[in-house]
Design an enzyme around this catalytic site. Structure first.
Site, PDB file in Angstrom:
ATOM      1  N   LEU A 136      14.837 -20.779  14.304  1.00 16.94           N
ATOM      2  CA  LEU A 136      14.104 -19.607  13.911  1.00 16.94           C
ATOM      3  C   LEU A 136      14.373 -18.875  12.544  1.00 16.94           C
ATOM      4  O   LEU A 136      13.454 -18.734  11.861  1.00 16.94           O
ATOM      5  CB  LEU A 136      14.457 -18.417  14.830  1.00 16.94           C
ATOM      6  CG  LEU A 136      14.065 -16.872  14.590  1.00 16.94           C
ATOM      7  CD1 LEU A 136      12.355 -16.834  14.695  1.00 16.94           C
ATOM      8  CD2 LEU A 136      14.414 -15.763  15.529  1.00 16.94           C
ATOM      9  N   PRO A 139      15.697 -20.021   5.123  1.00 19.65           N
ATOM     10  CA  PRO A 139      16.393 -19.783   4.050  1.00 19.65           C
ATOM     11  C   PRO A 139      16.267 -18.263   3.371  1.00 19.65           C
ATOM     12  O   PRO A 139      17.165 -17.759   3.051  1.00 19.65           O
ATOM     13  CB  PRO A 139      15.938 -20.905   3.008  1.00 19.65           C
ATOM     14  CG  PRO A 139      15.615 -22.104   3.962  1.00 19.65           C
ATOM     15  CD  PRO A 139      14.976 -21.481   5.121  1.00 19.65           C
ATOM     16  N   TRP A 167      20.606 -22.639   8.960  1.00 24.96           N
ATOM     17  CA  TRP A 167      21.963 -22.021   9.957  1.00 24.96           C
ATOM     18  C   TRP A 167      21.642 -22.412  11.562  1.00 24.96           C
ATOM     19  O   TRP A 167      21.599 -21.572  12.330  1.00 24.96           O
ATOM     20  CB  TRP A 167      21.838 -20.492   9.727  1.00 24.96           C
ATOM     21  CG  TRP A 167      22.159 -20.129   8.353  1.00 24.96           C
ATOM     22  CD1 TRP A 167      21.469 -19.373   7.591  1.00 24.96           C
ATOM     23  CD2 TRP A 167      23.330 -20.702   7.391  1.00 24.96           C
ATOM     24  NE1 TRP A 167      21.917 -19.511   6.459  1.00 24.96           N
ATOM     25  CE2 TRP A 167      23.225 -19.880   6.403  1.00 24.96           C
ATOM     26  CE3 TRP A 167      24.531 -21.500   7.763  1.00 24.96           C
ATOM     27  CZ2 TRP A 167      24.074 -20.247   5.465  1.00 24.96           C
ATOM     28  CZ3 TRP A 167      25.458 -21.471   6.660  1.00 24.96           C
ATOM     29  CH2 TRP A 167      25.212 -20.814   5.488  1.00 24.96           C
ATOM     30  N   ASN A 245      18.105 -12.210  22.622  1.00 25.67           N
ATOM     31  CA  ASN A 245      18.709 -11.241  23.725  1.00 25.67           C
ATOM     32  C   ASN A 245      19.529 -11.889  24.531  1.00 25.67           C
ATOM     33  O   ASN A 245      20.711 -11.550  25.050  1.00 25.67           O
ATOM     34  CB  ASN A 245      17.594 -10.428  24.267  1.00 25.67           C
ATOM     35  CG  ASN A 245      17.947  -8.936  24.812  1.00 25.67           C
ATOM     36  OD1 ASN A 245      18.924  -8.353  23.965  1.00 25.67           O
ATOM     37  ND2 ASN A 245      17.407  -8.698  25.825  1.00 25.67           N
ATOM     38  N   ARG A 273      59.936 -12.857  17.960  1.00 24.60           N
ATOM     39  CA  ARG A 273      60.514 -12.924  16.434  1.00 24.60           C
ATOM     40  C   ARG A 273      61.531 -11.670  16.198  1.00 24.60           C
ATOM     41  O   ARG A 273      61.029 -10.518  16.370  1.00 24.60           O
ATOM     42  CB  ARG A 273      58.880 -12.679  15.864  1.00 24.60           C
ATOM     43  CG  ARG A 273      59.246 -12.335  14.087  1.00 24.60           C
ATOM     44  CD  ARG A 273      59.563 -13.633  13.644  1.00 24.60           C
ATOM     45  NE  ARG A 273      59.499 -13.614  11.852  1.00 24.60           N
ATOM     46  CZ  ARG A 273      59.750 -14.315  11.272  1.00 24.60           C
ATOM     47  NH1 ARG A 273      60.603 -15.556  11.529  1.00 24.60           N
ATOM     48  NH2 ARG A 273      59.954 -14.279   9.846  1.00 24.60           N
ATOM     49  N   GLU A 368      22.745 -14.255  15.351  1.00 29.53           N
ATOM     50  CA  GLU A 368      22.220 -13.271  16.434  1.00 29.53           C
ATOM     51  C   GLU A 368      22.108 -11.732  15.953  1.00 29.53           C
ATOM     52  O   GLU A 368      22.343 -11.008  16.900  1.00 29.53           O
ATOM     53  CB  GLU A 368      22.920 -13.636  17.800  1.00 29.53           C
ATOM     54  CG  GLU A 368      23.361 -15.001  17.820  1.00 29.53           C
ATOM     55  CD  GLU A 368      22.261 -15.878  18.296  1.00 29.53           C
ATOM     56  OE1 GLU A 368      21.228 -15.428  18.107  1.00 29.53           O
ATOM     57  OE2 GLU A 368      22.456 -16.881  18.551  1.00 29.53           O
TER      58      GLU A 368
END
Length: 389
Positions: A136, A139, A167, A245, A273, A368
């Protein structure tokens, strides 16, 4: 090896069915035994652990909330969410692989495809015999997918595709790409198969995040797509957004796994620690950080459970999923950074998972739908005013 106990401060496990807990524990064990021993090496080398694909398929993790007639596990959405949570405790790249295969490839074929497409692709994708990707983003068009310039043109026997996507998780290893393109000005979905003439998927290198994940470009130069490969029920931008979604729902659960990994690491480290003759867990500032983390994890868990129940009822709204994606990603990144602070300089070592999760979550917060976009999605819902323009 002692199994990871999870993080459950207010008995959230009591909200799950026995089946949901069984699913979660199965995936938790898989992550412990199969993912964690190899993930740092793959992350360092920038490779995806391909040998895990058949193992994940065997566990029914691909398209796990789709019907059994297509070879899928037909889990409910809460169990599906718990799968994502446990996988991301291993690594965001592993969860991304399963998210893409399930929510962005199998879901659109199931939802927008015809019976022939479903019968052919879904069982193969469920078995991991075929790998898919979702094209989808372009660039120049990320947050504004409606502006896409990838075009499909009707020709005899099918369509000619021209354009580029960027991507794309799994792009270079995918056997099929669910590609979104404008046909006569309307966004439609197409199944583009590996090896189609004019179709290339070069891998994107140089990532400081999601290194154990394949990210690619998709390039289409007069690629012929046969008529049988258009998704007949796809119609407009709404179709790819429905897919996103599904993916956002999985992410909202997934990042809780990252949170748990970071919190658990920081808590155990703080107890052992010693500085100024006592464990750093005994100092107020460290306790404040740990309490903040635990509280945010708990809130995210509650958000997810309710979202899953609404999704199973069929009443969930995309704006509600946006709230969980937005909140949980932001808090996961905060928790990863706080955990690194507690670990001090040791936090940057790959002996601990914290820096890897922190770097991964930078991508997860962005993809997303960015934090800003989800803010505006919810903002429009509650005020009635769209601030996108």
């Amino acid at each position: 090896m002692s199994m990871f106990k999870g993080v459950d401060y207010i008995e959230i496990d009591s909200l799950f069915s026995q089946e949901e807990i069984l699913v979660r524990n199965t995936v938790r064990e898989f992550v412990e035994l199969e993912v964690l021993p190899v993930i740092e090496k793959h992350y360092r080398e920038g490779t995806f652990p391909m040998h895990l694909i058949p193992k994940m398929a065997e566990l029914g993790l691909f398209g796990s909330n789709l019907p059994s007639k297509y070879g899928c596990a037909e889990m409910n959405n809460v169990a599906y969410g718990l799968v994502m949570q446990e996988l991301e405790r291993g690594d965001s790249g592993i969860r991304s692989f399963v998210s893409v295969q399930s929510a962005l490839v199998m879901y659109p074929i199931y939802t927008f495809g015809d019976e022939n497409q479903k019968d052919y692709w879904l069982p193969k994708l469920a078995k991991g015999e075929k790998i898919g990707c979702f094209g989808l983003t372009e660039p120049d068009y990320g947050s504004n997918p409606a502006g896409m310039i990838t075009r499909a043109e009707k020709v005899e026997g099918g369509y000619l595709l021209n354009g580029a996507k960027m991507w794309i998780t799994n792009g270079s290893i995918a056997d099929v790409a669910v590609v979104w393109a404008k046909l006569d000005g309307v966004i439609r979905g197409f199944l583009v198969e590996k090896g189609a003439e004019g179709f290339t998927a070069p891998e994107m290198k140089g990532k400081h995040s999601l290194r154990a994940s394949v990210t690619s470009e998709l390039i289409f130069q007069d690629v012929f797509v046969p008529e049988k490969n258009i998704l007949p029920k796809s119609d407009g931008l709404k179709s790819p957004l429905m897919c996103l979604n599904q993916a956002r729902y999985g992410i909202a659960w997934g990042v809780v796994g990252s949170m748990m990994a970071c919190y658990d690491t920081a808590l155990n480290y703080a107890k052992s620690r010693i500085q100024f003759s006592k464990p750093i867990a005994a100092y107020q500032i460290t306790q404040e950080k740990l309490v903040y983390m635990l509280t945010e994890i708990t809130k995210a868990q509650l958000l997810n459970v309710q979202l899953g129940r609404l999704k199973d009822k069929g009443t969930v709204k995309h704006t509600q999923i946006s709230m969980a994606k937005r909140n949980n990603c932001e808090k996961a990144l905060e928790i990863a950074r706080m955990s690194r602070e507690i670990l001090g300089a040791n936090g940057i070592l790959d002996e601990y998972p914290v820096m890897r999760h922190s770097a991964n979550l930078e991508s997860v917060k962005t993809y997303e739908g960015t934090h800003e976009m989800h803010t505006l999605i919810i903002g429009e819902d509650i005020t009635g005013y769209s601030a996108f323009d």
